[in-house]
Scaffold this active site. Sequence first.
Site, PDB file in Angstrom:
ATOM      1  N   HIS A  56       0.880  -1.170   0.000  1.00 17.20           N
ATOM      2  CA  HIS A  56       0.000   0.000   0.000  1.00 17.20           C
ATOM      3  C   HIS A  56       0.913   1.213   0.000  1.00 17.20           C
ATOM      4  O   HIS A  56       1.995   1.170   0.588  1.00 17.20           O
ATOM      5  CB  HIS A  56      -0.828   0.087   1.281  1.00 17.20           C
ATOM      6  CG  HIS A  56      -1.789  -1.031   1.495  1.00 17.20           C
ATOM      7  ND1 HIS A  56      -1.431  -2.212   2.080  1.00 17.20           N
ATOM      8  CD2 HIS A  56      -3.105  -1.127   1.232  1.00 17.20           C
ATOM      9  CE1 HIS A  56      -2.490  -2.998   2.158  1.00 17.20           C
ATOM     10  NE2 HIS A  56      -3.518  -2.368   1.654  1.00 17.20           N
ATOM     11  N   ASP A  59       2.294   1.711   3.385  1.00 16.48           N
ATOM     12  CA  ASP A  59       3.213   0.697   3.935  1.00 16.48           C
ATOM     13  C   ASP A  59       4.635   1.137   3.625  1.00 16.48           C
ATOM     14  O   ASP A  59       5.570   0.881   4.383  1.00 16.48           O
ATOM     15  CB  ASP A  59       3.043  -0.672   3.271  1.00 16.48           C
ATOM     16  CG  ASP A  59       1.672  -1.264   3.440  1.00 16.48           C
ATOM     17  OD1 ASP A  59       0.983  -0.892   4.392  1.00 16.48           O
ATOM     18  OD2 ASP A  59       1.294  -2.108   2.594  1.00 16.48           O
ATOM     19  N   MET A  90       2.501  -5.916  -7.672  1.00 15.46           N
ATOM     20  CA  MET A  90       1.189  -5.326  -7.370  1.00 15.46           C
ATOM     21  C   MET A  90       1.337  -4.201  -6.356  1.00 15.46           C
ATOM     22  O   MET A  90       2.229  -4.241  -5.501  1.00 15.46           O
ATOM     23  CB  MET A  90       0.282  -6.436  -6.806  1.00 15.46           C
ATOM     24  CG  MET A  90      -1.092  -6.011  -6.367  1.00 15.46           C
ATOM     25  SD  MET A  90      -1.213  -5.491  -4.650  1.00 15.46           S
ATOM     26  CE  MET A  90      -1.881  -6.969  -3.888  1.00 15.46           C
ATOM     27  N   GLU A 183     -11.206  -6.305  -5.024  1.00 16.08           N
ATOM     28  CA  GLU A 183     -11.219  -7.359  -4.000  1.00 16.08           C
ATOM     29  C   GLU A 183     -12.441  -7.203  -3.103  1.00 16.08           C
ATOM     30  O   GLU A 183     -12.630  -6.173  -2.453  1.00 16.08           O
ATOM     31  CB  GLU A 183      -9.936  -7.258  -3.167  1.00 16.08           C
ATOM     32  CG  GLU A 183      -9.884  -8.272  -2.032  1.00 16.08           C
ATOM     33  CD  GLU A 183      -8.565  -8.214  -1.268  1.00 16.08           C
ATOM     34  OE1 GLU A 183      -7.591  -7.603  -1.762  1.00 16.08           O
ATOM     35  OE2 GLU A 183      -8.524  -8.778  -0.165  1.00 16.08           O
ATOM     36  N   LYS A 185     -15.068  -8.253   0.074  1.00 18.50           N
ATOM     37  CA  LYS A 185     -15.085  -8.773   1.443  1.00 18.50           C
ATOM     38  C   LYS A 185     -16.468  -8.449   2.013  1.00 18.50           C
ATOM     39  O   LYS A 185     -16.982  -7.357   1.767  1.00 18.50           O
ATOM     40  CB  LYS A 185     -13.981  -8.106   2.271  1.00 18.50           C
ATOM     41  CG  LYS A 185     -13.802  -8.702   3.646  1.00 18.50           C
ATOM     42  CD  LYS A 185     -12.622  -8.053   4.381  1.00 18.50           C
ATOM     43  CE  LYS A 185     -12.464  -8.660   5.757  1.00 18.50           C
ATOM     44  NZ  LYS A 185     -11.377  -8.017   6.523  1.00 18.50           N
ATOM     45  N   GLU A 219     -10.037 -13.231  -2.455  1.00 18.82           N
ATOM     46  CA  GLU A 219      -9.255 -13.704  -1.303  1.00 18.82           C
ATOM     47  C   GLU A 219      -9.987 -14.865  -0.636  1.00 18.82           C
ATOM     48  O   GLU A 219     -11.170 -14.773  -0.315  1.00 18.82           O
ATOM     49  CB  GLU A 219      -9.062 -12.567  -0.288  1.00 18.82           C
ATOM     50  CG  GLU A 219      -8.393 -13.087   0.989  1.00 18.82           C
ATOM     51  CD  GLU A 219      -7.966 -12.005   1.966  1.00 18.82           C
ATOM     52  OE1 GLU A 219      -7.454 -10.973   1.513  1.00 18.82           O
ATOM     53  OE2 GLU A 219      -8.130 -12.227   3.178  1.00 18.82           O
ATOM     54  N   HIS A 222     -12.043 -14.159   2.486  1.00 24.12           N
ATOM     55  CA  HIS A 222     -13.201 -13.268   2.353  1.00 24.12           C
ATOM     56  C   HIS A 222     -14.428 -14.020   1.855  1.00 24.12           C
ATOM     57  O   HIS A 222     -15.540 -13.789   2.332  1.00 24.12           O
ATOM     58  CB  HIS A 222     -12.865 -12.096   1.442  1.00 24.12           C
ATOM     59  CG  HIS A 222     -11.783 -11.223   2.020  1.00 24.12           C
ATOM     60  ND1 HIS A 222     -11.287 -10.133   1.373  1.00 24.12           N
ATOM     61  CD2 HIS A 222     -11.114 -11.310   3.199  1.00 24.12           C
ATOM     62  CE1 HIS A 222     -10.352  -9.560   2.127  1.00 24.12           C
ATOM     63  NE2 HIS A 222     -10.226 -10.268   3.234  1.00 24.12           N
ATOM     64  N   ASP A 247      -5.511 -13.611  -3.678  1.00 22.85           N
ATOM     65  CA  ASP A 247      -5.000 -13.510  -2.310  1.00 22.85           C
ATOM     66  C   ASP A 247      -5.219 -14.851  -1.607  1.00 22.85           C
ATOM     67  O   ASP A 247      -6.357 -15.244  -1.320  1.00 22.85           O
ATOM     68  CB  ASP A 247      -5.736 -12.401  -1.534  1.00 22.85           C
ATOM     69  CG  ASP A 247      -5.162 -11.018  -1.826  1.00 22.85           C
ATOM     70  OD1 ASP A 247      -4.240 -10.916  -2.659  1.00 22.85           O
ATOM     71  OD2 ASP A 247      -5.639 -10.044  -1.212  1.00 22.85           O
ATOM     72  N   ASP A 257     -11.919 -12.033  10.204  1.00 20.73           N
ATOM     73  CA  ASP A 257     -10.905 -12.137   9.144  1.00 20.73           C
ATOM     74  C   ASP A 257      -9.590 -12.643   9.734  1.00 20.73           C
ATOM     75  O   ASP A 257      -8.796 -11.878  10.252  1.00 20.73           O
ATOM     76  CB  ASP A 257     -10.722 -10.728   8.556  1.00 20.73           C
ATOM     77  CG  ASP A 257      -9.833 -10.706   7.348  1.00 20.73           C
ATOM     78  OD1 ASP A 257      -9.660 -11.753   6.711  1.00 20.73           O
ATOM     79  OD2 ASP A 257      -9.311  -9.629   7.034  1.00 20.73           O
ATOM     80  N   ASP A 259      -6.975 -14.439   8.286  1.00 21.39           N
ATOM     81  CA  ASP A 259      -5.746 -14.307   7.479  1.00 21.39           C
ATOM     82  C   ASP A 259      -4.651 -15.280   7.911  1.00 21.39           C
ATOM     83  O   ASP A 259      -3.490 -14.888   8.105  1.00 21.39           O
ATOM     84  CB  ASP A 259      -5.216 -12.861   7.539  1.00 21.39           C
ATOM     85  CG  ASP A 259      -6.101 -11.882   6.783  1.00 21.39           C
ATOM     86  OD1 ASP A 259      -6.828 -12.292   5.868  1.00 21.39           O
ATOM     87  OD2 ASP A 259      -6.063 -10.682   7.124  1.00 21.39           O
ATOM     88  N   ASP A 289      -1.869 -13.214   1.248  1.00 16.42           N
ATOM     89  CA  ASP A 289      -2.372 -12.080   2.035  1.00 16.42           C
ATOM     90  C   ASP A 289      -2.750 -12.615   3.406  1.00 16.42           C
ATOM     91  O   ASP A 289      -3.921 -12.857   3.697  1.00 16.42           O
ATOM     92  CB  ASP A 289      -3.572 -11.434   1.343  1.00 16.42           C
ATOM     93  CG  ASP A 289      -3.938 -10.125   2.006  1.00 16.42           C
ATOM     94  OD1 ASP A 289      -3.147  -9.668   2.856  1.00 16.42           O
ATOM     95  OD2 ASP A 289      -4.998  -9.563   1.706  1.00 16.42           O
TER      96      ASP A 289
END
Length: 389
Positions: A56, A59, A90, A183, A185, A219, A222, A247, A257, A259, A289
């Site tokens: 991102h 980030d 990406m 994406e 969710k 994902e 999700h 993802d 979530d 992950d 992810d």
Amino acid sequence: MSDKYTPKPEDKFTFGLWTVGNVGRDPFGEPVRKVLTPAEIVYLLGDVGAYGVNFHDNDLIPIDATAAEAAAIKKAFRQALDDTGLVVPMATTNLFSDPAFKDGAFTANDPKVRAYALQKTMHAIDLGVEFGAKIYVFWGGREGTETDAGKNPLDAGKRFQDALNFLCEYVLDQGYDLKLALEAKPNEPRGDIYLATTGAMLGFIETLAHSEMVGVNPEVAHEQMAGLNFLHHVAQAWDMGKLFHIDLNDQAFGRYDQDFRFGAVNLKSAFFLVKFLEDVGYAGSRHFDAHAYRTEDYEGVKDFARGCMRNYLILKEKAARWNQDAEIQALLQDILADDGSTDAFKGKYTPAKAAALKAASFDRIALGKRGLSYEKLDQLTLELLMGIR
Ligand code: GLT
Ligand code: MN
Ligand code: MN
């Protein structure tokens, strides 16, 4: 240790800066790991054998960094990429952390927030492209509501559409070689997020002015949060030529979530997913992810990252074995057998075909009596997965 499950660049395994860099904060607890710089994360990923790193905007560069700070961070990040050989396939925008986005970004009621979100995304696209990104992800974490009293879903949909149309034009105008991937969710962090499933995203994409530039980034977790079969959504996206990115992670059904490490919970679903991606020849990134359990230090984070890639490669080998297993293939042949007796009715409609089909006779009772051996096939699959065939 290097063995046949050691990742190679052609496996296209990628991680986000936010995944291995996750410090283990949750709604109830403080960070358990120290913050690593983007460059440090790249070296960590180099260590475990990843192919790429995604980010991102924030980030990489904190939202309040000065120009000089941003330049220094980019320089160190670039150096780390050069040193490790990692690439950036990406990039994406953080449109969810800052309080400005508490009511969403592209769908926020406040037009200033919507304009700021567009501005932020254009800068973030520039940053992603600067580092070589070819896919740009849109995860609308805050694009939703807790109450529908304040926001009309039709307005929200229209705003989201306008934003994506604007950004497609921006990408074209800049001459960027970049595709967009949406994406879905169902919820978290909003009570309900708009366009909650990959299927909804696929429908929405067709309403866009440049739908050819836009695909999906499904994902695992999700779709599972929504209680759905992830593979079926991936297959639909693939069939439509819209599987631009994926993802990978894992998740117990009906939870928040989570992950988790890829393959950590639903091994059989993970197997059929890997088998699908490999069978159809999906050529994009295999992006994990996910993040390490909060119990881990950075050695544990490396175990987590290695585990994701290893599980994928082991499942890929199992998929090849499944495709070659004589008993499994014989069963499949039986299941899919076709004696040709319906050939005259197949294919495109003609009035003659319709008339012939209406006049044909079928032994309905016999059709209903036939056993399909799915129990046996599934058991053989499990035994293959459990390592005894
Ligand atoms: C966030 C989210 C992910 C998205 C990322 C891209 S950020 O971690 O949980 O599912 O893919 O914005
Ligand atoms: Mn997730
Ligand atoms: Mn994701």
